[in-house]
Design an enzyme around this catalytic site. Structure first.
Site, PDB file in Angstrom:
ATOM      1  N   ASP A  93      45.383  -0.122  57.598  1.00  0.00           N
ATOM      2  CA  ASP A  93      44.113  -0.836  57.480  1.00  0.00           C
ATOM      3  C   ASP A  93      44.461  -1.765  56.091  1.00  0.00           C
ATOM      4  O   ASP A  93      44.364  -1.234  54.958  1.00  0.00           O
ATOM      5  CB  ASP A  93      42.929   0.110  57.320  1.00  0.00           C
ATOM      6  CG  ASP A  93      41.620  -0.636  57.218  1.00  0.00           C
ATOM      7  OD1 ASP A  93      41.756  -1.830  57.841  1.00  0.00           O
ATOM      8  OD2 ASP A  93      40.604  -0.060  56.921  1.00  0.00           O
ATOM      9  N   ASP A 115      46.556  -8.498  55.540  1.00  0.00           N
ATOM     10  CA  ASP A 115      45.262  -9.231  55.113  1.00  0.00           C
ATOM     11  C   ASP A 115      45.482 -10.281  54.097  1.00  0.00           C
ATOM     12  O   ASP A 115      45.527  -9.941  52.841  1.00  0.00           O
ATOM     13  CB  ASP A 115      44.469  -8.203  54.490  1.00  0.00           C
ATOM     14  CG  ASP A 115      43.103  -8.727  54.081  1.00  0.00           C
ATOM     15  OD1 ASP A 115      43.039 -10.033  54.262  1.00  0.00           O
ATOM     16  OD2 ASP A 115      41.988  -8.009  54.106  1.00  0.00           O
ATOM     17  N   GLY A 233      34.260  -3.985  58.726  1.00  0.00           N
ATOM     18  CA  GLY A 233      32.770  -3.998  58.196  1.00  0.00           C
ATOM     19  C   GLY A 233      31.699  -3.687  59.304  1.00  0.00           C
ATOM     20  O   GLY A 233      30.579  -4.061  58.984  1.00  0.00           O
ATOM     21  N   ASN A 275      36.146  -1.809  63.311  1.00  0.00           N
ATOM     22  CA  ASN A 275      36.341  -0.940  62.276  1.00  0.00           C
ATOM     23  C   ASN A 275      35.204  -0.021  61.683  1.00  0.00           C
ATOM     24  O   ASN A 275      34.180  -0.789  61.428  1.00  0.00           O
ATOM     25  CB  ASN A 275      36.789  -1.589  61.176  1.00  0.00           C
ATOM     26  CG  ASN A 275      38.359  -2.101  61.503  1.00  0.00           C
ATOM     27  OD1 ASN A 275      38.597  -2.080  62.532  1.00  0.00           O
ATOM     28  ND2 ASN A 275      39.067  -2.476  60.554  1.00  0.00           N
ATOM     29  N   ILE A 276      35.074   1.149  61.903  1.00  0.00           N
ATOM     30  CA  ILE A 276      34.049   2.123  61.073  1.00  0.00           C
ATOM     31  C   ILE A 276      34.703   3.018  60.367  1.00  0.00           C
ATOM     32  O   ILE A 276      35.616   3.699  60.544  1.00  0.00           O
ATOM     33  CB  ILE A 276      33.322   2.619  62.465  1.00  0.00           C
ATOM     34  CG1 ILE A 276      32.681   1.701  63.406  1.00  0.00           C
ATOM     35  CG2 ILE A 276      32.392   3.663  61.838  1.00  0.00           C
ATOM     36  CD1 ILE A 276      32.218   1.905  64.614  1.00  0.00           C
ATOM     37  N   ASP A 277      34.278   2.864  59.041  1.00  0.00           N
ATOM     38  CA  ASP A 277      34.727   3.773  57.993  1.00  0.00           C
ATOM     39  C   ASP A 277      33.576   4.915  57.307  1.00  0.00           C
ATOM     40  O   ASP A 277      33.278   5.810  57.147  1.00  0.00           O
ATOM     41  CB  ASP A 277      35.585   3.169  57.046  1.00  0.00           C
ATOM     42  CG  ASP A 277      36.331   4.201  55.983  1.00  0.00           C
ATOM     43  OD1 ASP A 277      35.883   5.435  56.029  1.00  0.00           O
ATOM     44  OD2 ASP A 277      36.924   3.651  55.018  1.00  0.00           O
TER      45      ASP A 277
HETATM   46  P1  13P Z   1      32.664  -0.114  57.051  1.00  0.00           P
HETATM   47  O1  13P Z   1      32.875  -0.084  55.583  1.00  0.00           O
HETATM   48  O2  13P Z   1      31.721  -0.844  57.754  1.00  0.00           O
HETATM   49  O3  13P Z   1      32.718   1.346  57.863  1.00  0.00           O
HETATM   50  O4  13P Z   1      34.008  -1.017  57.592  1.00  0.00           O
HETATM   51  C1  13P Z   1      35.305  -0.219  57.699  1.00  0.00           C
HETATM   52  C2  13P Z   1      36.541  -1.145  57.800  1.00  0.00           C
HETATM   53  O5  13P Z   1      36.185  -2.577  58.033  1.00  0.00           O
HETATM   54  C3  13P Z   1      37.858  -0.734  57.842  1.00  0.00           C
HETATM   55  O6  13P Z   1      38.822  -1.767  57.591  1.00  0.00           O
HETATM   56  O1  G3H Z   2      38.259  -1.539  54.597  1.00  0.00           O
HETATM   57  C1  G3H Z   2      38.021  -0.613  53.843  1.00  0.00           C
HETATM   58  C2  G3H Z   2      38.131   0.970  54.382  1.00  0.00           C
HETATM   59  O2  G3H Z   2      36.584   1.205  54.422  1.00  0.00           O
HETATM   60  C3  G3H Z   2      38.691   1.741  53.468  1.00  0.00           C
HETATM   61  O3  G3H Z   2      38.527   2.165  52.163  1.00  0.00           O
HETATM   62  O4  G3H Z   2      40.217   1.753  50.621  1.00  0.00           O
HETATM   63  O5  G3H Z   2      38.300   3.037  50.184  1.00  0.00           O
HETATM   64  O6  G3H Z   2      39.721   4.139  51.741  1.00  0.00           O
HETATM   65  P1  G3H Z   2      39.223   2.986  51.035  1.00  0.00           P
HETATM   66 ZN    ZN Z   3      38.106  -3.556  56.728  1.00  0.00          ZN
END
Ligand code: 13P
Ligand code: G3H
Ligand code: ZN
Length: 330
Positions: A93, A115, A233, A275-277
């Site tokens: 990612d 990216d 995001g 993408n979901i984090d």
């Molecule tokens: P969120 O912060 O909305 O979960 O997005 C995650 C993301 O885009 C990871 O690349």
């Molecule tokens: O796109 C970003 C992700 O949410 C990852 O975040 O670098 O804190 O692991 P991180």
């Molecule tokens: Zn991202």
């Protein structure tokens, strides 16, 4: 050199083709530890969904690339053990350089993102093309990005989104050879995607964000028919978790995400990876805070990580079934 093929992983080619044709999106869930990975695999096996396991630079710094690679290998075996084989991709990612992408490809990743969105256009093209050449020689797929998300992206902080310009996408894709394209249409990273001033409030005082720019997405789709589009995001920032975190002593303010209904709409279009984090972070933190507040004597991490893992699984299943539409597509 470790090939992803020896780890039981797949690249995104076939997954994306089916997702574009079928009008759904593949979940791309970030993971940093065992409990998150277990929850993702359990949820995706149970819903019979393909999945992209995402590893950020932060995850690599936190967990070590060797461990993460072997965890992904373990995940493919774990899925089979749970009774259903699902396609699993291990994806870098927000790769920030050719060297980072090469290192991941050499370490068994089946897909990488380069990216270069914050560089001038021609630099982004040159960097992305270089990564594609190396990746494709190893049958690894590549995600590029055009446009800048508001908020923090790769240590770059932007006040406002720079939306993807539809007139650039054909040139970018043909010059670089990328397999998918991340775009900027109003999503952003983290749990505070919009400033309160950008939102309206509903009758319960909940912040309602401005809608995504579906008009730009449509233009891009017109320029690149059938080409896989990616949304970063895309956490919804569920109020259930935000309120629970606050109730049990956390400090979150003005949290706002992308409404699920808009993600659902995006998933039925050319968007084939979402993408979901942050939602995973919120679900886990809410469950751990609640457990520890209600069980102050617990000090065995398994006691509070087990309910966190269970909550994550519920959340991922809900996304696959009700938001992305990836359930039963494995
Ligand atoms: P969120 O912060 O909305 O979960 O997005 C995650 C993301 O885009 C990871 O690349
Ligand atoms: O796109 C970003 C992700 O949410 C990852 O975040 O670098 O804190 O692991 P991180
Ligand atoms: Zn991202």
């Amino acid at each position: 050199m470790t090939s992803y093929k020896d780890l039981g992983l797949v690249n995104t080619k076939e997954m994306f083709k089916k997702a574009v044709d079928g009008g759904y999106a593949i979940p791309a869930y970030n993971f940093n530890n065992m409990e998150q990975l277990q929850a993702i695999i359990q949820a995706c096996v149970e819903t019979k969904s393909p999945v992209i396991l995402q590893v950020s630079k932060g995850a690599r710094d936190y967990a070590n690339i060797n461990l993460l690679r072997n965890m992904a290998k373990g995940a493919t075996e774990y899925a089979k053990e749970l009774g259903f084989e699902i396609p699993i991709t291990l994806h870098l990612d927000h790769g920030d350089s050719f060297e980072t992408c090469k290192e991941c490809i050499d370490n068994g990743f089946s897909s990488v993102m380069i990216d270069g969105s914050h560089f001038p256009y021609e630099e982004n093209v040159a960097l992305t093309k270089k990564v594609v050449e190396y990746a494709h020689a190893h049958d690894v797929t590549v995600e590029g990005e055009l446009g800048i998300l508001a908020g923090i992206e790769d240590d770059v902080v932007a006040e406002e989104s720079t939306y993807t310009q539809p007139e650039e996408v054909v040139d970018f894709v043909s010059k670089t050879g990328v397999d998918s394209l991340a775009i900027s249409i109003g999503t952003s990273h983290g749990a505070n995607k919009f400033k309160p001033a950008q939102c309206t409030k509903n009758t319960d005082g909940v912040l309602i964000p401005p809608p995504l720019r579906f008009d730009i997405l449509k233009e891009i789709e017109k320029e690149l028919p059938g080409f896989p589009i990616v949304l970063h995001g895309s956490s919804s920032v569920p109020m259930k978790y935000v309120n629970e975190i606050i109730e049990f002593g956390g400090d979150l303010k003005d949290s706002v995400g992308i409404p699920s209904s808009q993600l659902r709409e995006a998933a039925t279009s050319a968007v084939c990876k979402i993408n979901i984090d942050s939602d995973g972070r919120l679900a886990m933190t809410a469950a751990i805070r609640k457990h520890l507040a209600e069980n102050p004597g617990d000090f065995d991490p398994r006691k509070y990580l087990a309910p966190a893992r269970a909550e994550l699984k519920v959340m991922y299943m809900d996304k696959n079934i009700n938001v992305l539409g990836s359930a039963n597509k494995a």
